[in-house]
Design a protein around this motif. Structure first.
Motif, mmCIF file in Angstrom:
data_model
loop_
_atom_site.group_PDB
_atom_site.id
_atom_site.type_symbol
_atom_site.label_atom_id
_atom_site.label_comp_id
_atom_site.label_asym_id
_atom_site.label_seq_id
_atom_site.Cartn_x
_atom_site.Cartn_y
_atom_site.Cartn_z
ATOM 1 N N ARG A 26 0.833 -1.199 0.000
ATOM 2 C CA ARG A 26 0.000 0.000 0.000
ATOM 3 C C ARG A 26 0.867 1.249 0.000
ATOM 4 O O ARG A 26 0.611 2.192 -0.735
ATOM 5 C CB ARG A 26 -0.917 -0.021 1.226
ATOM 6 N N ARG A 27 1.913 1.261 0.814
ATOM 7 C CA ARG A 27 2.811 2.419 0.861
ATOM 8 C C ARG A 27 3.554 2.581 -0.452
ATOM 9 O O ARG A 27 3.792 3.695 -0.908
ATOM 10 C CB ARG A 27 3.813 2.277 2.008
ATOM 11 N N ALA A 28 3.929 1.491 -1.079
ATOM 12 C CA ALA A 28 4.699 1.554 -2.318
ATOM 13 C C ALA A 28 3.899 2.199 -3.443
ATOM 14 O O ALA A 28 4.453 2.932 -4.258
ATOM 15 C CB ALA A 28 5.155 0.158 -2.728
ATOM 16 N N ILE A 29 2.607 1.960 -3.511
ATOM 17 C CA ILE A 29 1.832 2.500 -4.626
ATOM 18 C C ILE A 29 1.581 3.997 -4.498
ATOM 19 O O ILE A 29 1.273 4.648 -5.484
ATOM 20 C CB ILE A 29 0.501 1.746 -4.843
ATOM 21 N N TYR A 30 1.761 4.566 -3.308
ATOM 22 C CA TYR A 30 1.574 6.013 -3.159
ATOM 23 C C TYR A 30 2.568 6.799 -4.002
ATOM 24 O O TYR A 30 2.295 7.919 -4.414
ATOM 25 C CB TYR A 30 1.718 6.450 -1.698
ATOM 26 N N GLY A 31 3.730 6.225 -4.277
ATOM 27 C CA GLY A 31 4.750 6.930 -5.030
ATOM 28 C C GLY A 31 4.721 6.685 -6.532
ATOM 29 O O GLY A 31 5.545 7.232 -7.254
ATOM 30 N N VAL A 32 3.799 5.847 -7.009
ATOM 31 C CA VAL A 32 3.742 5.544 -8.439
ATOM 32 C C VAL A 32 3.221 6.766 -9.191
ATOM 33 O O VAL A 32 2.140 7.270 -8.899
ATOM 34 C CB VAL A 32 2.824 4.330 -8.708
ATOM 35 N N PRO A 33 3.982 7.259 -10.170
ATOM 36 C CA PRO A 33 3.520 8.430 -10.922
ATOM 37 C C PRO A 33 2.400 8.058 -11.890
ATOM 38 O O PRO A 33 2.432 6.995 -12.511
ATOM 39 C CB PRO A 33 4.761 8.891 -11.683
ATOM 40 N N VAL A 34 1.404 8.913 -11.989
ATOM 41 C CA VAL A 34 0.308 8.739 -12.940
ATOM 42 C C VAL A 34 0.116 10.068 -13.668
ATOM 43 O O VAL A 34 0.511 11.113 -13.184
ATOM 44 C CB VAL A 34 -1.019 8.315 -12.257
ATOM 45 N N THR A 35 -0.476 9.994 -14.841
ATOM 46 C CA THR A 35 -0.757 11.209 -15.599
ATOM 47 C C THR A 35 -2.219 11.569 -15.419
ATOM 48 O O THR A 35 -3.105 10.767 -15.724
ATOM 49 C CB THR A 35 -0.444 11.003 -17.090
ATOM 50 N N LEU A 36 -2.459 12.756 -14.920
ATOM 51 C CA LEU A 36 -3.807 13.275 -14.746
ATOM 52 C C LEU A 36 -4.141 14.109 -15.978
ATOM 53 O O LEU A 36 -3.415 15.040 -16.314
ATOM 54 C CB LEU A 36 -3.885 14.142 -13.487
ATOM 55 N N THR A 37 -5.213 13.748 -16.655
ATOM 56 C CA THR A 37 -5.634 14.460 -17.849
ATOM 57 C C THR A 37 -6.915 15.217 -17.554
ATOM 58 O O THR A 37 -7.858 14.650 -16.992
ATOM 59 C CB THR A 37 -5.880 13.476 -19.017
ATOM 60 N N VAL A 38 -6.957 16.491 -17.912
ATOM 61 C CA VAL A 38 -8.150 17.308 -17.739
ATOM 62 C C VAL A 38 -8.750 17.523 -19.122
ATOM 63 O O VAL A 38 -8.101 18.047 -20.019
ATOM 64 C CB VAL A 38 -7.814 18.666 -17.090
ATOM 65 N N SER A 39 -9.999 17.098 -19.282
ATOM 66 C CA SER A 39 -10.672 17.234 -20.570
ATOM 67 C C SER A 39 -11.651 18.397 -20.502
ATOM 68 O O SER A 39 -12.547 18.422 -19.657
ATOM 69 C CB SER A 39 -11.417 15.941 -20.906
ATOM 70 N N ILE A 40 -11.479 19.353 -21.403
ATOM 71 C CA ILE A 40 -12.353 20.526 -21.403
ATOM 72 C C ILE A 40 -13.406 20.475 -22.506
ATOM 73 O O ILE A 40 -14.332 21.257 -22.509
ATOM 74 C CB ILE A 40 -11.545 21.836 -21.515
ATOM 75 N N GLY A 41 -13.260 19.563 -23.456
ATOM 76 C CA GLY A 41 -14.243 19.452 -24.526
ATOM 77 C C GLY A 41 -13.728 18.587 -25.648
ATOM 78 O O GLY A 41 -12.595 18.109 -25.609
ATOM 79 N N GLN A 42 -14.571 18.405 -26.648
ATOM 80 C CA GLN A 42 -14.215 17.577 -27.792
ATOM 81 C C GLN A 42 -14.713 18.217 -29.074
ATOM 82 O O GLN A 42 -15.586 19.081 -29.051
ATOM 83 C CB GLN A 42 -14.862 16.193 -27.683
ATOM 84 N N LYS A 43 -14.170 17.754 -30.168
ATOM 85 C CA LYS A 43 -14.613 18.193 -31.486
ATOM 86 C C LYS A 43 -14.313 17.067 -32.455
ATOM 87 O O LYS A 43 -13.187 16.586 -32.530
ATOM 88 C CB LYS A 43 -13.865 19.465 -31.906
ATOM 89 N N LYS A 44 -15.331 16.601 -33.173
ATOM 90 C CA LYS A 44 -15.105 15.607 -34.219
ATOM 91 C C LYS A 44 -14.723 16.334 -35.482
ATOM 92 O O LYS A 44 -15.370 17.295 -35.885
ATOM 93 C CB LYS A 44 -16.358 14.773 -34.454
ATOM 94 N N MET A 45 -13.636 15.864 -36.080
ATOM 95 C CA MET A 45 -13.133 16.483 -37.302
ATOM 96 C C MET A 45 -12.713 15.381 -38.266
ATOM 97 O O MET A 45 -12.277 14.312 -37.839
ATOM 98 C CB MET A 45 -11.933 17.384 -37.006
ATOM 99 N N SER A 46 -12.802 15.681 -39.545
ATOM 100 C CA SER A 46 -12.312 14.741 -40.547
ATOM 101 C C SER A 46 -10.796 14.879 -40.639
ATOM 102 O O SER A 46 -10.215 15.879 -40.183
ATOM 103 C CB SER A 46 -12.949 15.024 -41.905
ATOM 104 N N VAL A 47 -10.157 13.907 -41.227
ATOM 105 C CA VAL A 47 -8.713 13.967 -41.405
ATOM 106 C C VAL A 47 -8.337 15.185 -42.241
ATOM 107 O O VAL A 47 -7.367 15.884 -41.933
ATOM 108 C CB VAL A 47 -8.186 12.662 -42.061
ATOM 109 N N SER A 48 -9.118 15.483 -43.256
ATOM 110 C CA SER A 48 -8.784 16.653 -44.090
ATOM 111 C C SER A 48 -8.889 17.945 -43.287
ATOM 112 O O SER A 48 -8.086 18.864 -43.475
ATOM 113 C CB SER A 48 -9.665 16.713 -45.335
#
Length: 108
Positions: A26-48
């Motif tokens: 339990r103590r060991a996992i407190y130090g595991v780095p994780v990436t926190l992602t904040v999502s503010i919105g989305q947009k669908k777009m075509s490749v072009s």
């Protein structure tokens, strides 16, 4: 600006001294780095459309500035919040809700 308040993420002193293998894990996992992602919105777009993006292009998202944002770790929803300006002039997120069961939580 408001200062973030920390929940009691640290175990109490008796628990920290417990030499059991379970507590060591339990103590060991407190130090595991994780990436926190904040999502503010989305947009669908075509490749072009994506290929036409250039400096000064504006991509309109599906949300408003006052809409809640989602906080995710490894594509798992963990919390919701609102955007704030920090004292240093940067952007921060004020946590408004901790999602207990990410599988049952609705998206943004």
């Amino acid at each position: 600006m408001a200062n973030p308040q920390q929940a009691d993420a640290e175990p109490d002193s008796a628990e920290r001294r417990d030499p059991s293998p379970e507590n060591q894990f339990r103590r060991a996992i407190y130090g595991v780095p994780v990436t926190l992602t904040v999502s503010i919105g989305q947009k669908k777009m075509s490749v072009s459309e994506v290929l036409q993006l250039a400096p000064d292009s504006i991509v309109a998202l599906n949300s408003k500035i006052e809409d809640p944002v989602t906080l995710m770790v490894d594509d798992k929803l963990i919390a919701k919040g609102e955007l704030i300006e920090t004292e240093e002039g940067g952007i921060g997120v004020k946590i408004t809700e901790i999602v207990e069961d990410a599988d049952d939580a609705a998206g943004p």
